[in-house]
Design a protein around this motif. Structure first.
Motif, PDB file in Angstrom:
ATOM      1  N   ALA A 160      -4.597  -0.822  -0.440  1.00 24.57           N
ATOM      2  CA  ALA A 160      -3.936  -2.139  -0.517  1.00 24.57           C
ATOM      3  C   ALA A 160      -4.658  -3.148   0.381  1.00 24.57           C
ATOM      4  N   ARG A 161      -5.024  -2.706   1.576  1.00 20.51           N
ATOM      5  CA  ARG A 161      -5.749  -3.578   2.511  1.00 20.51           C
ATOM      6  C   ARG A 161      -7.085  -4.001   1.903  1.00 20.51           C
ATOM      7  N   ALA A 162      -7.764  -3.030   1.264  1.00 21.85           N
ATOM      8  CA  ALA A 162      -9.073  -3.339   0.668  1.00 21.85           C
ATOM      9  C   ALA A 162      -8.948  -4.313  -0.509  1.00 21.85           C
ATOM     10  N   ILE A 163      -7.916  -4.149  -1.349  1.00 24.08           N
ATOM     11  CA  ILE A 163      -7.829  -5.014  -2.539  1.00 24.08           C
ATOM     12  C   ILE A 163      -7.196  -6.371  -2.224  1.00 24.08           C
ATOM     13  N   ALA A 164      -6.548  -6.497  -1.047  1.00 20.90           N
ATOM     14  CA  ALA A 164      -5.891  -7.773  -0.695  1.00 20.90           C
ATOM     15  C   ALA A 164      -6.888  -8.921  -0.647  1.00 20.90           C
ATOM     16  N   VAL A 165      -8.120  -8.636  -0.239  1.00 24.34           N
ATOM     17  CA  VAL A 165      -9.121  -9.706  -0.144  1.00 24.34           C
ATOM     18  C   VAL A 165      -9.848  -9.925  -1.477  1.00 24.34           C
ATOM     19  N   LYS A 166      -9.340  -9.270  -2.541  1.00 21.26           N
ATOM     20  CA  LYS A 166      -9.882  -9.433  -3.883  1.00 21.26           C
ATOM     21  C   LYS A 166     -11.395  -9.196  -3.970  1.00 21.26           C
ATOM     22  N   PRO A 167     -11.795  -7.982  -3.667  1.00 21.56           N
ATOM     23  CA  PRO A 167     -13.216  -7.662  -3.792  1.00 21.56           C
ATOM     24  C   PRO A 167     -13.593  -7.525  -5.267  1.00 21.56           C
ATOM     25  N   GLN A 168     -14.888  -7.458  -5.536  1.00 19.64           N
ATOM     26  CA  GLN A 168     -15.321  -7.228  -6.915  1.00 19.64           C
ATOM     27  C   GLN A 168     -15.617  -5.763  -7.165  1.00 19.64           C
ATOM     28  N   VAL A 169     -15.910  -5.087  -6.080  1.00 20.83           N
ATOM     29  CA  VAL A 169     -16.263  -3.667  -6.161  1.00 20.83           C
ATOM     30  C   VAL A 169     -15.490  -2.930  -5.076  1.00 20.83           C
ATOM     31  N   LEU A 170     -15.059  -1.701  -5.395  1.00 14.94           N
ATOM     32  CA  LEU A 170     -14.377  -0.863  -4.417  1.00 14.94           C
ATOM     33  C   LEU A 170     -15.165   0.442  -4.280  1.00 14.94           C
ATOM     34  N   LEU A 171     -15.676   0.685  -3.071  1.00 13.31           N
ATOM     35  CA  LEU A 171     -16.414   1.915  -2.791  1.00 13.31           C
ATOM     36  C   LEU A 171     -15.475   2.879  -2.086  1.00 13.31           C
ATOM     37  N   MET A 172     -15.399   4.125  -2.565  1.00 13.98           N
ATOM     38  CA  MET A 172     -14.484   5.095  -1.969  1.00 13.98           C
ATOM     39  C   MET A 172     -15.241   6.362  -1.625  1.00 13.98           C
ATOM     40  N   ASP A 173     -15.301   6.672  -0.318  1.00 13.78           N
ATOM     41  CA  ASP A 173     -16.050   7.847   0.125  1.00 13.78           C
ATOM     42  C   ASP A 173     -15.093   9.011   0.359  1.00 13.78           C
ATOM     43  N   GLU A 174     -15.043   9.932  -0.565  1.00 12.64           N
ATOM     44  CA  GLU A 174     -14.131  11.083  -0.513  1.00 12.64           C
ATOM     45  C   GLU A 174     -12.711  10.666  -0.125  1.00 12.64           C
ATOM     46  N   PRO A 175     -12.110   9.756  -0.884  1.00 14.97           N
ATOM     47  CA  PRO A 175     -10.827   9.189  -0.470  1.00 14.97           C
ATOM     48  C   PRO A 175      -9.677  10.189  -0.491  1.00 14.97           C
ATOM     49  N   CYS A 176      -9.859  11.317  -1.157  1.00 12.02           N
ATOM     50  CA  CYS A 176      -8.751  12.270  -1.283  1.00 12.02           C
ATOM     51  C   CYS A 176      -8.966  13.540  -0.477  1.00 12.02           C
ATOM     52  N   SER A 177     -10.059  13.625   0.260  1.00  9.20           N
ATOM     53  CA  SER A 177     -10.374  14.925   0.872  1.00  9.20           C
ATOM     54  C   SER A 177      -9.389  15.307   1.968  1.00  9.20           C
ATOM     55  N   ALA A 178      -8.672  14.322   2.530  1.00 11.41           N
ATOM     56  CA  ALA A 178      -7.676  14.671   3.555  1.00 11.41           C
ATOM     57  C   ALA A 178      -6.259  14.730   2.982  1.00 11.41           C
ATOM     58  N   LEU A 179      -6.140  14.712   1.657  1.00 13.04           N
ATOM     59  CA  LEU A 179      -4.811  14.593   1.040  1.00 13.04           C
ATOM     60  C   LEU A 179      -4.385  15.860   0.305  1.00 13.04           C
ATOM     61  N   ASP A 180      -3.075  16.033   0.180  1.00 15.66           N
ATOM     62  CA  ASP A 180      -2.535  17.148  -0.594  1.00 15.66           C
ATOM     63  C   ASP A 180      -2.679  16.838  -2.092  1.00 15.66           C
ATOM     64  N   PRO A 181      -2.479  17.863  -2.954  1.00 15.78           N
ATOM     65  CA  PRO A 181      -2.715  17.659  -4.394  1.00 15.78           C
ATOM     66  C   PRO A 181      -1.855  16.554  -5.019  1.00 15.78           C
ATOM     67  N   ILE A 182      -0.620  16.392  -4.563  1.00 22.60           N
ATOM     68  CA  ILE A 182       0.250  15.366  -5.162  1.00 22.60           C
ATOM     69  C   ILE A 182      -0.250  13.966  -4.789  1.00 22.60           C
TER      70      ILE A 182
END
Ligand code: ATP
Ligand code: MG
Length: 258
Positions: A160-182
């Motif tokens: 949400a913080r990243a998209i608030a400034v309305k970027p054109q591109v979103l880069l995500m570096d292993e965004p789920c590696s610290a998260l549970d399956p749900i």
């Protein structure tokens, strides 16, 4: 808003160590591109060259070209700060500002963009939290600290913080590696929704995730330890996972190495 990235002949160095060599690729707008490959092959390094975060590291430099809809991001007249605003980034570990409220976390980037009224900020915070599929879970506690959310909620807060400034591109570096399956599935659903609006690039070690979410996949690899990483092959994800051209890609995807 979504834009195309064209990279040609890109090398990235840490001091005298060349971490990636001669990378050329086109990243299409309104789609998800996945980067896969073994540890140390330069996926994160390459990702950071796309929004000029690489050069922040002392001694680090880049050769080659990165064009955003034809505009050279490394031209002398371009401000790195403006590039980072156009090309946002989400990291492996959710990193909300711990002492700030949920509201302030989302509004943080807006303040840097100059004067925004309270009413405008309220509207953008709500829209961004809705965009990140988090609004319903936090709308009654916007003034509570971001650190009080679950890991998956914190990662959506960072999105949400990243998209608030309305970027054109979103880069995500292993965004789920610290998260549970749900939480991981919640982020994947969110990415599928965000790609209507943003060009998305995701680094992942999870082959199922790359296959589930991405439209195109690039496989990075090292010829041997100490040598720079390169892109071995890039194509539609469906073909990469069913009929790759290179044996190294097939071995990696089927878990024979890496
Ligand atoms: N800050 C740094 N200073 C010096 N060398 C670095 C730095 N960050 C990465 N490297 C080196 O650059 C090469 C590529 O690293 P990078 O982190 O880009 O790989 P990666 O593919 O993202 O790996 P992983 O899958 O483990 O995250 C490695 O040899 C690494 O040691
Ligand atoms: Mg990495």
């Amino acid at each position: 808003m979504s834009k195309q990235i064209q990279v040609s002949g890109l090398d990235a160095y840490y001091g005298s160590h060349k971490a990636i060599e001669d990378v050329s690729m086109t990243i299409e707008p309104r789609s998800i591109t996945a980067f896969i490959g073994p540890s140390g092959c330069g996926k994160s390094t390459f990702l950071r060259t796309l929004n000029r975060m690489h050069e922040v590291i002392p001694g680090a430099r880049v050769d080659g070209k990165v064009l955003l809809d034809g505009e050279d991001l490394y031209a002398g007249t371009v401000e790195p700060v403006s590039v980072r605003r156009m090309i946002g980034m989400v990291f492996q570990r959710p990193n909300p500002f711990p002492t700030m409220s949920i509201y302030e976390n989302v509004a943080a980037g807006l303040r840097l963009n100059g004067r925004v009224s309270k009413a405008q900020t309220d509207a953008i915070v709500e829209e961004s939290l809705k965009g990140a599929n988090l609004w319903n879970e936090v709308k009654d506690r916007l003034n509570k600290p971001g650190a009080g959310l679950s890991g998956g909620q914190q990662q959506r807060l960072c999105i949400a913080r990243a998209i608030a400034v309305k970027p054109q591109v979103l880069l995500m570096d292993e965004p789920c590696s610290a998260l549970d399956p749900i939480s991981t599935l919640a982020i994947e659903d969110l990415m599928a929704k965000l790609k209507d609006e943003f060009t998305i690039v995701i680094v992942t070690h999870n082959m199922q995730q790359a296959a589930r979410v991405s439209d195109r996949t690039a496989f990075f690899n090292l010829a041997e330890q100490g040598k720079p990483g390169k892109v071995i092959e890039m194509d539609e994800t469906s073909r990469m996972f069913t009929n790759p051209s290179e044996k190294a890609t097939e071995d990696y995807i089927t878990g024979r190495f890496g």
